[in-house]
Design a protein around this motif. Sequence first.
Motif, PDB file in Angstrom:
ATOM      1  N   THR A 179      19.879 -29.460 -28.974  1.00 26.07           N
ATOM      2  CA  THR A 179      20.366 -30.748 -28.496  1.00 26.07           C
ATOM      3  C   THR A 179      20.736 -30.560 -27.026  1.00 26.07           C
ATOM      4  N   SER A 180      21.129 -31.647 -26.384  1.00 29.64           N
ATOM      5  CA  SER A 180      21.505 -31.543 -24.967  1.00 29.64           C
ATOM      6  C   SER A 180      22.812 -30.777 -24.778  1.00 29.64           C
ATOM      7  N   SER A 181      23.515 -30.484 -25.855  1.00 23.68           N
ATOM      8  CA  SER A 181      24.755 -29.714 -25.757  1.00 23.68           C
ATOM      9  C   SER A 181      24.525 -28.212 -25.883  1.00 23.68           C
ATOM     10  N   ASP A 182      23.290 -27.811 -26.169  1.00 21.88           N
ATOM     11  CA  ASP A 182      23.013 -26.398 -26.419  1.00 21.88           C
ATOM     12  C   ASP A 182      22.663 -25.625 -25.150  1.00 21.88           C
ATOM     13  N   ILE A 183      22.872 -24.308 -25.241  1.00 22.43           N
ATOM     14  CA  ILE A 183      22.485 -23.372 -24.189  1.00 22.43           C
ATOM     15  C   ILE A 183      21.560 -22.350 -24.826  1.00 22.43           C
ATOM     16  N   LEU A 184      20.313 -22.343 -24.397  1.00 21.46           N
ATOM     17  CA  LEU A 184      19.280 -21.480 -24.986  1.00 21.46           C
ATOM     18  C   LEU A 184      19.002 -20.291 -24.086  1.00 21.46           C
ATOM     19  N   TRP A 185      18.996 -19.105 -24.689  1.00 20.88           N
ATOM     20  CA  TRP A 185      18.569 -17.904 -23.974  1.00 20.88           C
ATOM     21  C   TRP A 185      17.325 -17.351 -24.652  1.00 20.88           C
ATOM     22  N   ASN A 186      16.217 -17.391 -23.919  1.00 15.41           N
ATOM     23  CA  ASN A 186      14.954 -16.797 -24.366  1.00 15.41           C
ATOM     24  C   ASN A 186      14.677 -15.607 -23.462  1.00 15.41           C
ATOM     25  N   THR A 187      14.511 -14.420 -24.026  1.00 18.74           N
ATOM     26  CA  THR A 187      14.414 -13.193 -23.219  1.00 18.74           C
ATOM     27  C   THR A 187      12.999 -12.880 -22.745  1.00 18.74           C
ATOM     28  N   SER A 188      12.037 -13.761 -22.982  1.00 22.24           N
ATOM     29  CA  SER A 188      10.650 -13.477 -22.630  1.00 22.24           C
ATOM     30  C   SER A 188      10.455 -13.257 -21.135  1.00 22.24           C
ATOM     31  N   ASP A 189       9.523 -12.372 -20.803  1.00 19.78           N
ATOM     32  CA  ASP A 189       9.090 -12.165 -19.424  1.00 19.78           C
ATOM     33  C   ASP A 189       8.405 -13.440 -18.917  1.00 19.78           C
ATOM     34  N   THR A 190       8.562 -13.712 -17.632  1.00 21.19           N
ATOM     35  CA  THR A 190       8.013 -14.934 -17.051  1.00 21.19           C
ATOM     36  C   THR A 190       6.488 -14.956 -17.012  1.00 21.19           C
ATOM     37  N   GLY A 191       5.849 -13.811 -17.239  1.00 22.30           N
ATOM     38  CA  GLY A 191       4.391 -13.756 -17.183  1.00 22.30           C
ATOM     39  C   GLY A 191       3.709 -14.253 -18.436  1.00 22.30           C
ATOM     40  N   ALA A 239      13.145 -26.400 -24.368  1.00 19.03           N
ATOM     41  CA  ALA A 239      14.561 -26.635 -24.044  1.00 19.03           C
ATOM     42  C   ALA A 239      14.749 -27.939 -23.291  1.00 19.03           C
ATOM     43  N   TRP A 240      13.961 -28.155 -22.256  1.00 21.82           N
ATOM     44  CA  TRP A 240      14.181 -29.330 -21.406  1.00 21.82           C
ATOM     45  C   TRP A 240      13.715 -30.618 -22.050  1.00 21.82           C
ATOM     46  N   ILE A 241      12.775 -30.559 -22.995  1.00 19.00           N
ATOM     47  CA  ILE A 241      12.447 -31.758 -23.772  1.00 19.00           C
ATOM     48  C   ILE A 241      13.706 -32.294 -24.436  1.00 19.00           C
ATOM     49  N   GLN A 242      14.550 -31.381 -24.920  1.00 21.32           N
ATOM     50  CA  GLN A 242      15.778 -31.755 -25.625  1.00 21.32           C
ATOM     51  C   GLN A 242      16.976 -31.923 -24.694  1.00 21.32           C
ATOM     52  N   GLY A 243      16.776 -31.686 -23.396  1.00 20.00           N
ATOM     53  CA  GLY A 243      17.893 -31.790 -22.464  1.00 20.00           C
ATOM     54  C   GLY A 243      18.851 -30.630 -22.540  1.00 20.00           C
ATOM     55  N   ALA A 244      18.410 -29.523 -23.173  1.00 17.27           N
ATOM     56  CA  ALA A 244      19.271 -28.346 -23.318  1.00 17.27           C
ATOM     57  C   ALA A 244      19.287 -27.522 -22.032  1.00 17.27           C
ATOM     58  N   CYS A 245      20.263 -26.652 -21.944  1.00 20.95           N
ATOM     59  CA  CYS A 245      20.398 -25.738 -20.806  1.00 20.95           C
ATOM     60  C   CYS A 245      19.573 -24.482 -21.045  1.00 20.95           C
ATOM     61  N   VAL A 246      18.808 -24.088 -20.048  1.00 20.91           N
ATOM     62  CA  VAL A 246      18.062 -22.830 -20.085  1.00 20.91           C
ATOM     63  C   VAL A 246      18.919 -21.756 -19.424  1.00 20.91           C
ATOM     64  N   PHE A 247      19.303 -20.753 -20.204  1.00 19.10           N
ATOM     65  CA  PHE A 247      20.076 -19.623 -19.671  1.00 19.10           C
ATOM     66  C   PHE A 247      19.110 -18.493 -19.328  1.00 19.10           C
TER      67      PHE A 247
END
Length: 482
Positions: A264-276, A288-296
């Motif tokens: 939800t837009s109240s959540d903070i998501l941490w995904n550890t994947s490499d950017t590549g 994350a951003w579809i749901q308005g969540a924060c990307v950590f």
Amino acid sequence: MALAAVHLSLRIPGAVSLRAPLRALQLCSRCYPGHASWSYEAMKQQYRPEIPEYFNFARDVLDRWAEVEKEGKKSKNPALWWVDGAGEEVRWSFEELGVLSRKVANVLSDACGLQQGDRVIVVLPRVPEWWLVNVACMRTGTVLIPGTQQLTAKDILHRLQKSKAKCIITDDSVAPAVDSVGAECQSLKCRLLVSEGHREGWLNFRDLLKQAPSDHQCVTSRCGDPMAIFFTSGTTGSPKMVEHSHCSYGIGLTVSGRYWLDLTSSDILWNTSDTGWAKAAWSSVFSAWIQGACVFVHKMPHFDPRIVFESLSRFPITVFCSPPTAYRMFVQHKVSSYRFRGLRHCVSAGEPINADVVQAWKAHTGLHIHEGYGQTETVLVCGNFKGMRIKPGSMGKPSPGYDVKIIDEKGNVLPPGKEGDIAIRVKPTRPPFLFTCYAADPEKTEATIRGDFYVTGDRGIMDEDGYFWFVGRADDVINSAG
């Protein structure tokens, strides 16, 4: 925070309403009545996306969340929260993300001379600029090609020549490798350096960003226009260029964000994947951003379980995504000495996870690990969705965006308990959430089709309850160490 009351028309001139495919801006899985008894069948019934003629994630999702922020109808969490582990932090709201990404869009269009459809290779670590470039490419209609910093000069040469990219964006660590092969790439017109310093033959990203105007008109992109290309990393044969459209990830990953990650837009998501890797696009951008969540994001140059534990303890992260290899490392360390007070949901993908790892993590944290299965060519194919009974080791049930079957060598659907190829039905209608093609390789694209199905190249079994189980690769092994 419930957004059911937020009214967003999301209409674009000449397009059908985007309200249906992006209902994530109005509702989320935890806003539905009776979520405590949320079921897989209810999810399948409620997921009815519509595909508009025109769509651009930056304009139609990110800019809409910025409007919600201005109206005070969104949680106070930022859109991006970046830390480097040494005390430096960056927090951008959706509005700030919009301003900065428009400036980067002007850098790409003006200083770099890029036009809609041009290809841009981006090789950056977990730095805030990576996210800005992602969004700026959407705004300009340029095709993003991410790469990991593990790439050698030979790898970079192959990608530049194969893609005919006109621009490469990287930092000081990769720039020398680019210079060593750049003369062999006739299409390469611009080299953009993300650095405090300067390098001969390179434009300086940060200097240009300071000077760039913040007003930019987003391109009009059709749903099927190319948005990104991901080079696969098979251990045999040359990497293929997997092309995705603006809607395949931009709308297709609604399933991941809403139902698998349970955001939800109240959540903070941490995904550890490499950017590549495509997984970074999956969970650190679109889902994350579809749901308005924060990307950590933690810069974390080298994976370290201790840093992960400390960050989960220190920051109010609510949803965590990491590969099975990482979870195996976690349970071998003193995870029981940490308390992750904000954490409520954990997911994993990339390979099957051992039942003993799942049990150990549950014993230490009280949380299940919800496995998911997908490919660079797809969005989420199968998953253990929120509210489902979990069978440890199973990849779960099919995503509502796909009709997934186990088929034989002739394209016939196999019954439960029979091993075969994991496949997605593409006839009579190809799902819009599949890759468009292997760019510049129609033969390999056609080779993925068997009868009425797209064949993933993975072998599996479906049990009597409709759960899918991974058996192994049917061709080459995918290198997912990143």
